[in-house]
Design a protein around this motif. Structure first.
Motif, PDB file in Angstrom:
ATOM      1  N   PRO A 137      17.179  12.640 -22.814  1.00 28.69           N
ATOM      2  CA  PRO A 137      18.581  12.522 -23.241  1.00 28.69           C
ATOM      3  C   PRO A 137      19.380  11.499 -22.456  1.00 28.69           C
ATOM      4  CG  PRO A 137      18.213  14.584 -22.071  1.00 28.69           C
ATOM      5  CD  PRO A 137      16.870  13.960 -22.273  1.00 28.69           C
ATOM      6  N   ASP A 138      19.044  11.310 -21.179  1.00 25.13           N
ATOM      7  CA  ASP A 138      19.781  10.307 -20.396  1.00 25.13           C
ATOM      8  C   ASP A 138      18.919   9.838 -19.233  1.00 25.13           C
ATOM      9  OD1 ASP A 138      20.229  12.397 -18.323  1.00 25.13           O
ATOM     10  OD2 ASP A 138      21.641  13.176 -19.799  1.00 25.13           O
ATOM     11  N   VAL A 139      19.109   8.571 -18.870  1.00 25.99           N
ATOM     12  CA  VAL A 139      18.366   7.973 -17.763  1.00 25.99           C
ATOM     13  C   VAL A 139      18.786   8.651 -16.458  1.00 25.99           C
ATOM     14  CG1 VAL A 139      17.988   5.858 -16.454  1.00 25.99           C
ATOM     15  CG2 VAL A 139      18.122   5.785 -18.953  1.00 25.99           C
ATOM     16  N   THR A 184      19.541   6.768 -25.149  1.00 27.82           N
ATOM     17  CA  THR A 184      19.352   8.173 -25.528  1.00 27.82           C
ATOM     18  C   THR A 184      18.018   8.270 -26.257  1.00 27.82           C
ATOM     19  OG1 THR A 184      21.738   8.490 -25.763  1.00 27.82           O
ATOM     20  CG2 THR A 184      20.310  10.114 -26.796  1.00 27.82           C
ATOM     21  N   GLY A 185      17.019   8.773 -25.561  1.00 27.58           N
ATOM     22  CA  GLY A 185      15.668   8.765 -26.118  1.00 27.58           C
ATOM     23  C   GLY A 185      15.421   9.930 -27.050  1.00 27.58           C
ATOM     24  N   LEU A 186      15.205   9.641 -28.315  1.00 26.94           N
ATOM     25  CA  LEU A 186      14.906  10.679 -29.296  1.00 26.94           C
ATOM     26  C   LEU A 186      13.427  11.043 -29.239  1.00 26.94           C
ATOM     27  CD1 LEU A 186      16.767   9.108 -32.352  1.00 26.94           C
ATOM     28  CD2 LEU A 186      17.666  10.831 -30.776  1.00 26.94           C
ATOM     29  N   ARG A 187      13.113  12.238 -29.707  1.00 27.50           N
ATOM     30  CA  ARG A 187      11.711  12.561 -29.923  1.00 27.50           C
ATOM     31  C   ARG A 187      11.148  11.649 -31.019  1.00 27.50           C
ATOM     32  NH1 ARG A 187      10.753  19.090 -30.416  1.00 27.50           N
ATOM     33  NH2 ARG A 187      12.093  19.807 -28.727  1.00 27.50           N
ATOM     34  N   GLY A 188       9.832  11.471 -30.999  1.00 24.19           N
ATOM     35  CA  GLY A 188       9.202  10.754 -32.088  1.00 24.19           C
ATOM     36  C   GLY A 188       9.134  11.638 -33.322  1.00 24.19           C
TER      37      GLY A 188
END
Length: 714
Positions: A137-139, A184-188
């Motif tokens: 969700p956040d770095v 903001t990294g989403l799931r694949g």
């Protein structure tokens, strides 16, 4: 994930919209004096897409056993690992989020490899790939294991742009790494694209211009990242990585992400020009964008050539791939290796002449014609030979292909360079390079053979070369074109709206013909005229006559535009849900103040385009075909009703409605395809099929079931 990428490549088209993007703006830069090298020669090693996985321990074991010893005798100046360090996938490949055990394994293996190689840890640069960003969700947060356990993270290289300069007696060599994963990294699977921000592009621009006014030595510039440019979105201003790379005419952009399954020629030559062509930003038909003629303008008033090579490399995951890149007096070349069959006894990398397929540029041709390079750089064949045993002899052979078959025209012994302080196995052989001047880029071919003290012989790849810098044109296969030649971020919206407008047109045009001109198309008209257009309009008007079905399709298309498709958990830890639309995922902003933002554009295309093109459109067409088949059956029954009983029974037995049975099977196939997609999404985002998935999940099967039931009888 891999299946969805392939589905994606069968679709395309977009304009830019807001997207979450790259990590921070802090940059770090280091200058390293490279000692023990010859003149301006150095080399680096690249790995990509390691995908260390708790479900596939062989990937880490092989890396540990093979890479440490190989690096110890290759002894590169840098080791670059361009993303997807860990896999982040469940055993069934459907859930994609961070797994701390994989990161611990990565750190342990890399620490051991660094010790065995004898190379200083600071010379290793690893980058974050989309798999390393699944569900983060956040770095800097609790699930950002890259910042804690990667080499860059341990060494404090926290910026999105990091550079290192390797300096030799004659040249500077600038390497700039960039992290363009989503902030903001989403799931694949909806985490597939690189997302450079304007801030990152400004930092990259600054780093690439670092030595422009400060160095008397020539500077070779190379950038490295995870995502190919075909899978990189533009920044909010519309600027792209390609714009910055062209501005600085870097020698090469090194990347990964695509693996080898799409082809081995995943290389692309970018060159500024033909800006008036409307499709230049969307497609590049072949590996080389343009060619040059024989006439070269050597005037100093001519603007410098803006170009660079993009070299995607194979993956460690399945292909155990490694690449060695050398820079020899400004000439950049590479050799790709695979360790699937085990360790390598010897490795040969020709550094001059360059491979005319993947390494020559129009600048090479320009410099040769204008004599901008010292003749000494052409007067020898040069190669690096790495071996775990002493090398006894090295031979260079030149072949002529003018007759259509290989004819040996020169064979010469290569001698190790006399510089005893040199840390590399650098071999040279004098030759008369002018004897090989030719306008053809594939007439002459080079191969080098090395024999070691144990009697083992190693051959380099047979490579075409052109002394004058002409390009040997290799065409992409269709799969290579789809993943390298199409700019997918720019293609998404045009294809999305084209698909939607086409479906609205299919539904609305026949209805308009019924209402306004009151032009009615029937089966009898079609039989009488036998025209393609009248046949299509008759089929579509039959669909319009089933009012509930027709309004159902219109309503579903508006639903896809105006409403969320489904809800789900997009981060590793399932606390807050987001909902997906065709514009991306809508999630709560990182400050958690109740505001929402769009992320994952154009990444959602891997869900949106396959659904539209392989589910919705076929479903509309098959329901139209069902209504048309009913009309044919009705006409048949009406025609049979006036006949004698014996004839009627005979005709009834003949009318088995075989077309309807085929269409029913097609409906089942579409439903199966849809339910398989739904299963992937429910697993990927922990979706409750009843609460969060109802409209998207059941509408297609219900409409198909209604069409089958409604057309059952005449």
């Amino acid at each position: 994930m891999n299946l969805l990428i392939l589905l994606l490549t069968l679709c395309s088209i977009s304009f830019s919209t807001p997207a979450a993007a790259a990590n921070g703006s802090k940059t770090q830069e280091t200058v390293i004096q490279t000692n023990g090298g010859y003149d301006s020669l150095l080399w680096v090693v690249q790995f990509s897409d390691l995908h260390f996985s708790v479900h596939h321990p062989a990937r880490a074991i092989d890396f540990h056993d093979l890479v440490g010893p190989a690096l110890s005798f290759i002894n590169p100046s840098l080791v670059l690992i361009t993303g997807d360090l860990t896999d982040g996938k469940s055993k069934d490949l459907l859930t994609m989020k961070q797994n701390e055990d994989e990161w611990v394994e990565y750190k342990t293996v890399m620490d051991s490899v660094i010790r065995r190689s004898g190379i200083d840890k600071s010379l290793f640069f690893d980058l974050r790939g989309n798999h390393d960003n699944f569900g983060v969700p956040d770095v800097g947060g609790s699930f950002d294991f890259f910042s804690k356990l990667s080499i860059n993270g341990q060494l404090g290289r926290t910026g999105s742009v990091n550079s290192v300069t390797l300096e030799t007696p004659e040249q500077k060599h600038l390497f700039v790494g960039l992290d363009t994963t989503m902030l903001t990294g989403l799931r694949g699977p909806t985490n597939l694209f690189g997302h450079p921000t304007d801030e990152l592009l400004n930092d990259l621009d600054l780093e690439l211009s670092r030595w422009d006014s400060q160095s008397e030595k020539p500077v070779t510039k190379i950038s490295f990242g995870h995502f190919p440019l075909s899978f990189s979105a533009p920044a909010a201003s519309g600027r792209t990585l390609e714009d910055v790379f062209l501005k600085h005419s870097i020698s090469a952009y090194l990347c990964g992400h695509l693996h080898i399954k799409f082809g081995k020629n995943l290389k692309r030559h970018h060159q500024l020009g033909n800006q008036f062509l409307p499709f230049q930003k969307l497609f590049q038909a072949n590996m080389h964008r343009s060619s040059f003629g024989s006439a070269v303008n050597c005037s100093s008033e001519v603007p410098p050539i803006q170009e660079f090579w993009e070299w995607e490399m194979g993956d460690w995951r399945r292909n155990r791939a490694m690449r060695i890149i050398s820079i020899d007096r400004g000439h950049v070349s590479y050799v790709d290796l695979d360790f699937k069959s085990g360790a390598k006894d010897a490795i040969i990398l020709p550094t001059f002449p360059l491979d005319s397929s993947f390494m020559s540029t129009s600048l090479c041709h320009h410099n040769y014609e204008c004599r901008n390079l010292a003749p000494s750089s052409y007067e020898t064949i040069r190669a690096l030979v790495f071996s775990d045993s002493p090398i006894m002899s090295v031979m260079a052979r030149v072949y002529d292909m003018q007759s259509g078959s290989l004819v040996l025209v020169a064979e010469t012994k290569m001698n190790k360079h006399a510089d005893e302080a040199s840390r590399e196995s650098f071999y040279v052989a004098p030759w008369n390079y002018k004897a090989y001047e030719d306008t053809s880029a594939d007439r002459y071919w080079l191969q080098i053979e090395a024999k070691d003290s144990m009697g083992r012989s190693t051959l380099s790849e047979l490579r075409p070369f052109s002394i004058s810098g002409h390009n040997f044109k290799i065409s992409w296969s269709w799969k290579e074109f789809l993943v390298m030649g199409c700019q997918w971020a720019a293609l998404y919206f045009p294809l999305f709206w084209s698909a939607l407008y086409s479906m609205f047109f299919i539904l609305l045009l026949p209805k308009a013909l019924l209402v306004f001109p009151k032009k009615i198309y029937t089966y009898k008209n079609f039989i009488a005229n036998k025209g393609l257009i009248s046949g299509v309009l008759w089929i579509l008007q039959e669909l319009c006559r089933v009012r509930t079905l027709w309004f159902g399709w219109i309503g579903y298309l508006f639903y896809l535009i105006l409403f969320p498709w489904f809800m789900g958990y997009v981060f590793t830890e399932a606390k807050s849900k987001g909902y997906m639309t065709f514009r991306g995922w809508v999630i709560e902003t990182s400050d958690r103040k109740g505001q929402h933002e769009y992320v994952g554009f154009p990444d959602v295309m891997v869900v949106v385009l396959p659904h539209l093109l392989f589910v919705v459109l076929p479903a509309i067409l098959v329901t139209g075909a069902l209504t048309a088949e009913r009309a044919i059956y009705r006409e048949h029954m009406l025609a049979s009703s006036g006949k004698k009983k014996d004839d009627l029974d005979l005709n009834s037995r003949r009318c088995k409605r075989r077309i309807r049975k085929i269409l029913f099977v097609v409906c089942l196939v579409i439903c199966l395809k849809h339910f398989m997609n739904c299963r992937i999404l429910t697993k990927a985002y922990d979706i409750n099929p009843v609460l969060h998935f109802l409209g998207y999940g059941v509408s297609i099967p219900l409409l198909l079931a209604y069409a089958v039931g409604k057309t059952r009888s005449a």
